[in-house]
Design a protein around this motif. Structure first.
Motif, mmCIF file in Angstrom:
data_model
loop_
_atom_site.group_PDB
_atom_site.id
_atom_site.type_symbol
_atom_site.label_atom_id
_atom_site.label_comp_id
_atom_site.label_asym_id
_atom_site.label_seq_id
_atom_site.Cartn_x
_atom_site.Cartn_y
_atom_site.Cartn_z
ATOM 1 N N TRP B 199 8.125 1.114 7.220
ATOM 2 C CA TRP B 199 8.569 2.191 6.336
ATOM 3 C C TRP B 199 8.659 3.443 7.195
ATOM 4 C CZ3 TRP B 199 5.091 -1.506 5.051
ATOM 5 C CH2 TRP B 199 5.238 -2.171 3.831
ATOM 6 N N PRO B 210 9.539 16.295 -3.217
ATOM 7 C CA PRO B 210 10.237 15.649 -4.327
ATOM 8 C C PRO B 210 10.258 16.511 -5.583
ATOM 9 C CG PRO B 210 8.629 14.169 -3.381
ATOM 10 C CD PRO B 210 8.396 15.508 -2.754
ATOM 11 N N GLU B 211 9.277 17.384 -5.707
ATOM 12 C CA GLU B 211 9.229 18.217 -6.901
ATOM 13 C C GLU B 211 10.412 19.146 -6.996
ATOM 14 O OE1 GLU B 211 4.552 18.970 -7.587
ATOM 15 O OE2 GLU B 211 5.910 20.672 -7.823
ATOM 16 N N ASN B 217 14.270 10.479 -7.287
ATOM 17 C CA ASN B 217 13.303 9.918 -6.338
ATOM 18 C C ASN B 217 13.793 10.099 -4.924
ATOM 19 O OD1 ASN B 217 13.494 7.793 -8.811
ATOM 20 N ND2 ASN B 217 11.392 8.170 -8.166
ATOM 21 N N VAL B 222 13.134 1.253 4.243
ATOM 22 C CA VAL B 222 12.308 0.112 4.648
ATOM 23 C C VAL B 222 13.115 -0.778 5.568
ATOM 24 C CG1 VAL B 222 11.024 -1.877 3.823
ATOM 25 C CG2 VAL B 222 11.171 0.157 2.415
ATOM 26 N N ASP B 278 15.366 1.162 0.033
ATOM 27 C CA ASP B 278 14.395 2.252 -0.005
ATOM 28 C C ASP B 278 13.223 1.882 -0.891
ATOM 29 O OD1 ASP B 278 17.073 4.647 -0.213
ATOM 30 O OD2 ASP B 278 16.098 3.761 1.521
ATOM 31 N N SER B 279 12.063 2.352 -0.493
ATOM 32 C CA SER B 279 10.895 2.148 -1.325
ATOM 33 C C SER B 279 10.622 3.439 -2.075
ATOM 34 C CB SER B 279 9.691 1.807 -0.459
ATOM 35 O OG SER B 279 8.518 1.834 -1.241
ATOM 36 N N ARG B 280 10.462 3.331 -3.380
ATOM 37 C CA ARG B 280 10.108 4.531 -4.147
ATOM 38 C C ARG B 280 8.660 4.501 -4.575
ATOM 39 N NH1 ARG B 280 15.079 4.102 -8.136
ATOM 40 N NH2 ARG B 280 14.372 1.958 -8.049
ATOM 41 N N ASP B 281 7.926 3.506 -4.050
ATOM 42 C CA ASP B 281 6.515 3.405 -4.386
ATOM 43 C C ASP B 281 5.632 4.075 -3.358
ATOM 44 O OD1 ASP B 281 7.359 0.259 -5.657
ATOM 45 O OD2 ASP B 281 6.578 1.937 -6.832
ATOM 46 N N GLU B 318 1.321 9.269 -0.677
ATOM 47 C CA GLU B 318 0.695 8.461 -1.730
ATOM 48 C C GLU B 318 1.302 7.072 -1.741
ATOM 49 O OE1 GLU B 318 -0.060 11.277 -5.447
ATOM 50 O OE2 GLU B 318 1.932 11.574 -4.567
ATOM 51 N N PHE B 320 1.675 3.904 -3.991
ATOM 52 C CA PHE B 320 1.531 3.370 -5.341
ATOM 53 C C PHE B 320 1.666 1.857 -5.387
ATOM 54 C CE2 PHE B 320 1.357 7.253 -7.681
ATOM 55 C CZ PHE B 320 2.047 8.175 -6.923
ATOM 56 N N LYS B 321 1.798 1.237 -4.228
ATOM 57 C CA LYS B 321 1.974 -0.215 -4.223
ATOM 58 C C LYS B 321 0.630 -0.896 -4.333
ATOM 59 C CE LYS B 321 4.316 -1.371 -0.549
ATOM 60 N NZ LYS B 321 5.309 -2.388 -0.918
ATOM 61 N N ARG B 363 -3.112 0.603 -3.643
ATOM 62 C CA ARG B 363 -3.652 1.475 -4.691
ATOM 63 C C ARG B 363 -4.837 0.776 -5.357
ATOM 64 N NH1 ARG B 363 0.638 -0.678 -8.134
ATOM 65 N NH2 ARG B 363 -0.474 -1.892 -9.716
ATOM 66 N N GLY B 367 -6.202 4.967 -8.830
ATOM 67 C CA GLY B 367 -4.895 5.600 -8.637
ATOM 68 C C GLY B 367 -4.334 5.237 -7.271
ATOM 69 N N PRO B 368 -3.317 5.976 -6.851
ATOM 70 C CA PRO B 368 -2.692 5.631 -5.583
ATOM 71 C C PRO B 368 -3.616 5.931 -4.414
ATOM 72 C CG PRO B 368 -1.868 7.721 -6.380
ATOM 73 C CD PRO B 368 -2.744 7.186 -7.461
ATOM 74 N N GLU C 236 9.840 -4.635 -1.893
ATOM 75 C CA GLU C 236 9.943 -3.273 -2.436
ATOM 76 C C GLU C 236 10.555 -3.275 -3.815
ATOM 77 O OE1 GLU C 236 8.619 -0.759 -0.716
ATOM 78 O OE2 GLU C 236 8.084 -2.369 0.661
ATOM 79 N N ASP C 331 0.852 4.244 -11.378
ATOM 80 C CA ASP C 331 -0.161 5.283 -11.127
ATOM 81 C C ASP C 331 0.424 6.635 -10.781
ATOM 82 O OD1 ASP C 331 -2.908 3.323 -9.723
ATOM 83 O OD2 ASP C 331 -2.233 3.697 -11.762
#
Lengths: 461, 384, 461
Positions: B199, B210-211, B217, B222, B278-281, B318, B320-321, B363, B367-368, C236, C331
């Motif tokens: 990654w 990202p905010e 996203n 990857v 792409d991974s969004r996790d 973070e 999240f996976k 995770r 949480g993550p 993924e 999460d």
């Protein structure tokens, strides 16, 4: 309908020019073609035997469907030169592609003559095929010439010579041949620019002037069967030109082409070289094959005319080949080096990386502005050779300024100052191997340039 | 193929006998020689070299052999003829090109009557090869079964009944291929090739925060990385470039498609990286927390002519996976700089690039998995 | 272009158009079909299983399709039993024929062999969408997720096991373009673009494989409960498998429920940021995709969301607004933007402005100064439920200090030039706070960096 040149000897009765007694003339005895490759120009020399009578003789020379420059026609007797005089050449009114000579002869009988003129439509070019040995240290080079006849005329049994060199001409033969009047017309109220400027080229409409005495068809008569050897091309130097004479005679009918072997040289020692220079070729490594046109390299007898080169290499022992690449070569004089650029190399790569950058030794002027500084860069160069043969590679690096100092981080290679702004590295790599080297270069900017000069002067003392 | 199924449509060879006195030389036909053995060499992408062998019936004296190639893209200058059986007794005398034809005439002299095998070679265009790859990964994404296909495309105008096809490496194989035909063949199979999943977050390419994006996203690219060496069941020769499609065993006797990428030439010992998607996790939030100028040097007009900087960048990562991952993070700092403090280990890739390998656990219930990078550095000798 | 040899005594040979017609194995109907549909690209992986009757030795199998978009370069066939005896050596795309692939199979056995044929097709898609229903006190929400599968492929799919993939897949070429190309792999030397063949697939029953999908098995007894969607992670991506099989004719869509969760605890978050949202306050619904919030099984695929609110006791609903989900990992936080509101108000007033600490350079020009602004912020919540409000302020320089007083809640420095105040207000209440912002310009920035910063830090607390 291709037999185009006809010579007619007109017998003059006293006074009336208009009555024409036509005598059938013999065909050409001999023809010699000298073909130029740098311009569309061929010098033709024909030899014919004419039967003259004592007194005035008119000789008419006609051509149709073939491009001859009338201003280049020359007639000369080969024997009895004291008794035969070519008085004048007339281009009659309203007739094209025709010229009449007035000959004064003190003798009667057969006299051999030579007619020379320039024609257009014959061309030749050279091309080459090189075959590299398996270890790529030697090469076999075959040179070919290809002669193409688009003149409108069949040439049979012509002695053919090819000329290498750049000839300066003022007018294109094809254009001169197409002109309505051989020498053009006077310009109304205009300057006389040597007689050639500003005349309209009337596009000739050749409406198939009936041609007499034509020998039929295109024939491919082959001469003596006994001679089954390959024709040799003899080469000699003449003024700024090189002349290639093809042994024997050639027959090239109109619109045909012919390929001949010009030379064959075996075991030419060559250098297979790779070069990397970002400023010239970007991030690619270019492959070169280098040799010299001299005796040491089994060449050197004549210059090599420009042409396309295709390089092959021995793929296996059964004699099969593999195509490596092609390029064009310029004219190569005797003893000059040749470097054939075979294009980007797929199996050799060079990767330079800037590993460190810093600036120091700032100098300020009276106003306390920055007036000079040093830039120090450390480069790491990685070379990968994925071939099964060892290679030699030359890497050129430019610094954008003449004020630089290089230090190598390693003892096993050296560099050469190629010119004020470039350094050159030469390396050898074994087959399937990688090599890495790094160097640090310090460049001097602004006022600091002076300090480098001073440093150099000091070290020279 | 039997002699009757003669597919020589496009290149023909006609052997003629010339006796003295015959004038219409190009038409008389004696025998039609078949192609004996043909070699198609596809090792150069610019042009394909064809070498074919034919048996010519030669008579003592001069023979005219007509070779024509209507509708086929042959480079006329590259055509060569070489006798194989009686090299010193059979000579090529001259080559002529008739008007307005894709043809040439060889004048061959022979000192005896022979059925001579000759080799004719020439460069042919519009025939080439492509390579495609298919990789099927296991569920754990630790290895793939790699297959490579060779695709032959023949648009040269010539049909090849049966020829020996050669590439840069590997074995030669027998194939026939007609004009306008495309053929796909299994070329290489390597099972259980180990892969590394990568990654990559490159701060110069991907958005930092990202905010600040409106409900979108940021995907972290990857890739699967394969090394062309013997440890990976490969390493025998360079892998040619081509399109690679990747699949994964889904644990239900089926597969899903993971993504595709194109690879360049991978020499032995080098790596192939295939970008799947792409991974969004994994989410990275990067911000600059300090950016000040220090050590100012001024000129007589009180203008700053040289300064250093004091900069801090933080990045929150973070995961999240539900499985661990290793994030390769690439940061760029231009010009001359030195790191005052960094809470993670890095490798300097070049003068302006540093690379981090950040191990992220899976995770948990809480949480993550979160890690935070803080880079505190100075840029030196900056000119305004 | 083909040259036909016509001459005395020579046999003219005619080649057959497609060798393939000889010895073709009849392709039976499909036994099972599995569809894996991607939503981030127009691509579906189709796997069919069929039982072929092979004979020992060479077999040829022709696979052709019409009016449906299949990428020919993705065709693959695998033997499911006796794989070691069956060699599927090559796949040919015959000349001048489109939408057809021909396999050469060498079989060591004769009889029925189950094979699996897979390929990529275009025209099937799916999307997710959501419905949220807030309770009266807006403390919890019922969240329902749906998926809609649409079939525009030109082909009917009956009894297909249907799976959906959540995730961003990287593809190089669109499947629809690959399917329309004239030659499967293009031609040498050309840059491949989509060939417009003018064949739009029409919405009607498609014919495939030279046999229609006729005589389907009688449908299984309909089950009494709605289908479940099983969700699992793979690489993924997330794989949603719809229980059982689906029949979706060409042109149709099908909607299924993906999940239904009641009482997801939510927080009403209000944000005020002048540079982004202007003078209004924007309402967000925030929760988390985790177990605490009754979610957390799978990530939430992106899709539109409509939010309603329960009013009264009789189960009536009122429409609150619409929003959209981006992809939410397990999460991770969710923040749904429901638009600007009027019942929560933030008013910011600049109460005072002055400059101070002017500095001059040698030439008596201004070289530095401070700008001091005093702000008063008033926050009002006119709703009957509590509200959490985030106020973000942006400055345009990293050189600043801030002192605050009053009811400012929580203060956070977000980055070099952004700060955030977070307040929680009870229903029907208001809060006030002030802050003084000092921004440093010119040489005062140096003072800031050097040490004034430290001093100010002391006094600020």
């Amino acid at each position: 309908m291709k037999r185009a040149l006809i010579l007619t000897l007109l017998l003059m009765t006293s006074g009336a020019q208009a009555e024409v007694d036509l005598v059938t003339l013999p065909s050409r005895e001999k023809v010699q073609l000298t073909i130029y490759n740098s311009a569309d120009l061929t010098l033709v020399r024909e030899r014919r035997n004419l039967t003259l009578k004592k007194g005035w003789n008119w000789l008419q020379f006609m051509w149709a469907n073939t491009l001859i420059d009338p201003t280049s026609l020359v007639l000369e007797p080969l024997e009895q030169k004291d008794k035969v005089e070519i008085q004048q050449l007339v281009f009659p009114a309203r007739l094209r592609e025709l010229g009449r000579w007035l000959i004064r002869s003190e003798t009667s009988g057969q006299v051999p003559f030579e007619i020379t003129y320039f024609t257009s439509g014959l061309a030749w070019r050279a091309f080459y095929m090189g075959t590299l040995a398996k270890d790529e240290r030697t090469m076999r080079l075959e040179g070919y010439v290809r002669v193409d006849n688009n003149s409108g005329e069949d040439y049979e049994n012509a002695q053919t010579r090819l000329l290498v060199g750049t000839v300066h001409i003022l007018d294109q033969i094809a254009e001169l041949a197409k002109r309505q009047y051989p020498y053009g017309r006077p310009v109304v109220g205009g300057e006389d620019g040597g007689g050639y400027g500003g005349y309209g080229f009337g596009v000739s409409d050749r409406k198939g002037v009936p041609i007499l005495g034509q020998v039929g068809g295109r024939s491919n008569v082959i001469d003596e069967l006994g001679k089954l050897e390959l024709k040799v091309i003899k080469k000699e130097g003449l003024s700024e030109y090189f002349l290639y004479t093809i042994e024997g005679t050639e027959t090239i009918p109109d619109k045909w082409g012919k390929r001949l072997l010009s030379f064959e040289a075996e075991d030419i020692p060559v250098k297979s070289l790779y070069k990397y220079d970002e400023e010239r070729w970007g991030p690619q490594t270019i492959r070169f094959v280098a040799f010299t046109n001299d005796e040491k390299h089994n060449l050197g007898q004549t210059p090599i005319p420009n042409g396309d080169v295709k390089i092959y290499s021995q793929a296996d022992d059964a004699g099969y080949l593999s195509y490596v690449g092609g390029t064009g070569t310029k004219y190569i004089p005797v003893n000059e080096e040749v470097e054939l650029n075979l294009g980007p190399a797929r199996l050799v790569s060079v990767e330079p990386k800037l590993m460190d950058f810093k600036t120091e030794n700032y100098v300020f002027d009276t106003k306390r502005n920055v007036s000079g500084w040093d830039e120090v860069r450390t480069w790491k160069i990685e070379i990968t050779n994925t071939r099964t043969l060892p290679i030699e590679i030359e890497i050129t690096r430019g610094f954008g300024t003449a004020y630089w100092e290089l230090k190598l981080d390693g003892q096993d290679i050296s560099y050469q100052k190629y010119d004020v702004m470039h350094a050159r590295f030469k390396l050898n790599l074994g087959s399937r191997s990688k090599r890495v080297f790094s160097y640090t270069v310090r460049t001097y900017h602004g006022e600091r340039e002076q300090s480098l000069t001073e440093q150099n002067i000091k070290s020279e003392r | 193929m039997s002699g009757k199924r003669n597919k020589l449509m496009l290149t023909t060879i006609v052997v003629l006998l010339i006796c003295s006195g015959m004038v219409q030389a190009r038409i008389k036909l004696v025998a039609l020689p078949e192609r004996a053995a043909t070699v198609i060499r596809l090792d150069n992408p610019q042009a394909t070299l064809i070498e074919e062998e034919r048996v010519l019936t030669l008579q003592q004296g001069r023979n005219s052999v007509d070779f024509s190639w209507k509708g086929v893209s042959i480079d006329a200058d590259s055509i060569r003829l070489r006798p194989l059986d009686h090299q010193d007794k059979v000579t090529l005398l001259s080559v002529s090109y008739p008007p307005n034809e894709a043809a040439l005439v060889w004048d061959i002299g022979s000192d005896g009557d022979y059925a001579e095998t000759v080799r004719i070679s020439y460069l042919l265009s519009n025939i080439d090869r492509l390579i495609t790859y298919k990789a099927v990964g296991d569920k754990a994404e630790t290895m793939v079964d790699l297959t490579s296909f060779l695709v032959l495309r023949n648009f040269s105008g010539e049909d090849f009944d049966k020829a020996r096809v050669l590439l840069d490496y590997g074995e030669a194989f027998e194939q026939g291929i007609a004009h306008e035909e495309t053929k796909q063949m299994l070329f290489l199979k390597a099972d259980k090739v180990p892969i590394i999943k990568v990654w990559k977050f490159d701060a110069a390419i991907l958005p930092w925060d990202p905010e600040k994006l409106e409900n979108k996203n940021v995907g972290i690219p990857v890739s699967y990385r394969i090394v062309n060496d013997p440890n990976s069941k490969l390493g025998k020769f360079a892998l040619w470039g081509g399109k690679a499609r990747l699949f994964q065993d889904d644990g239900h006797e089926s597969t899903i498609f993971l993504g595709e990428d194109v690879t360049g030439l991978v020499p032995v010992g080098e790596k192939m990286e295939l970008y799947i998607g792409d991974s969004r996790d994994i989410v990275v939030t990067q911000r600059k927390m300090r950016d000040e100028q220090i050590n100012l040097i001024k000129n007589n007009d009180d203008k700053v002519v040289l300064f250093n900087t004091d900069e801090i960048i933080t990045a929150k990562i973070e995961n999240f996976k539900d499985s661990p991952a290793v994030l390769t993070m690439i940061q760029h700092i231009p010009g001359q700089w030195d790191m005052e403090e960094c809470n993670m280990k890095y490798v300097k890739k070049d003068a302006s690039t540093v690379e981090f390998e950040i191990k992220l656990p899976a995770r948990t219930q809480a949480g993550p998995a979160t890690k935070e990078l803080t880079m505190h550095y100075h840029r030196r000798n900056v000119r305004p | 272009m083909r040259l036909w040899i016509q001459a005395f005594g020579l046999v003219v040979v005619i080649a057959s158009a497609i060798q393939a017609k000889v010895d073709l194995v009849t392709l039976p109907t499909r036994d099972t079909v599995q569809l894996t549909i991607y939503n981030s690209a127009d691509m579906t992986l189709v796997r069919e299983s069929r039982a072929l009757t092979l004979k020992e030795g060479k077999n040829k199998l022709q696979f052709s399709w019409a009016n449906t978009l299949i990428d020919p370069t993705s065709l693959e066939m695998l033997a499911k039993a006796d794989a070691d005896k069956i060699d599927i050596s090559d796949l040919t795309y015959p000349p001048r024929v489109q939408n057809l692939g021909l396999w050469n199979i060498k079989s060591g056995i004769s009889g029925k062999v189950p094979v699996e044929i897979s390929y990529l097709t275009s025209g099937l898609s799916w999307r997710a969408f959501y419905m949220g229903t807030l309770t009266g006190d807006e403390k919890t929400m019922r969240l329902q997720g749906y998926v809609v599968v649409t079939n525009n492929s030109g082909e009917d799919y009956e009894n297909a096991q249907t799976r959906l993939i959540v995730g961003q897949v990287h593809i190089l070429d669109q499947i629809a373009e690959l399917a329309r190309r004239q030659y499967p792999y293009g031609r040498p030397g050309e840059i491949v673009t989509t060939e417009q063949l003018g064949r739009e697939f029409r919405v009607r029953r498609a014919e495939e494989l030279r046999e229609t999908v006729a005589g389907a098995e009688p449908a299984a007894r309909p089950s009494m409960k709605p289908k479940e969607i099983k969700k699992e992670g793979l690489s993924e991506y997330f794989l949603y498998t719809i229980e059982g099989t689906e029949t979706i004719p060409n042109g149709w869509s099908k909607r299924l429920q993906s999940f239904d969760v009641d009482q997801v605890p939510v927080v009403n978050l209000y944000k005020y940021e002048e540079e982004r949202y202007g003078p209004s306050v924007v309402r967000f619904l925030s929760f988390k995709n985790d177990k605490e919030h009754k979610l957390g099984d799978t990530p939430i695929p992106g899709g539109t969301l409509k939010v309603y609110r329960g009013v009264g006791d009789k189960g009536y609903l009122s429409y609150v607004g619409r929003s959209a989900f981006k992809y939410i990992p397990v999460d991770d936080d969710v923040e749904l933007n429901l638009g600007a509101v009027g019942d929560v108000v933030v008013e910011s007033k600049l109460m005072d402005y002055k400059t101070d600490n002017l500095r001059f350079d040698r030439n008596r020009n201004v070289s530095g100064w401070d700008e001091i602004r005093s702000f008063k912020i008033e926050v009002r919540n006119t709703r009957e439920i509590p509200a959490k409000i985030e106020i973000q302020r942006n400055f345009n320089t990293p050189y600043w200090t801030l002192t605050k007083s009053g009811d400012f809640g929580q203060f956070e420095k977000v980055d070099v030039d952004t700060v955030k105040f977070t307040l929680t207000l009870e229903p029907r209440s208001a809060k006030k706070f002030e802050y003084v912002l000092t921004m440093y310009h010119g040489v005062r920035q140096e003072d800031f960096t050097r040490g004034v910063k430290a001093q100010i830090k002391e006094t600020a607390k």
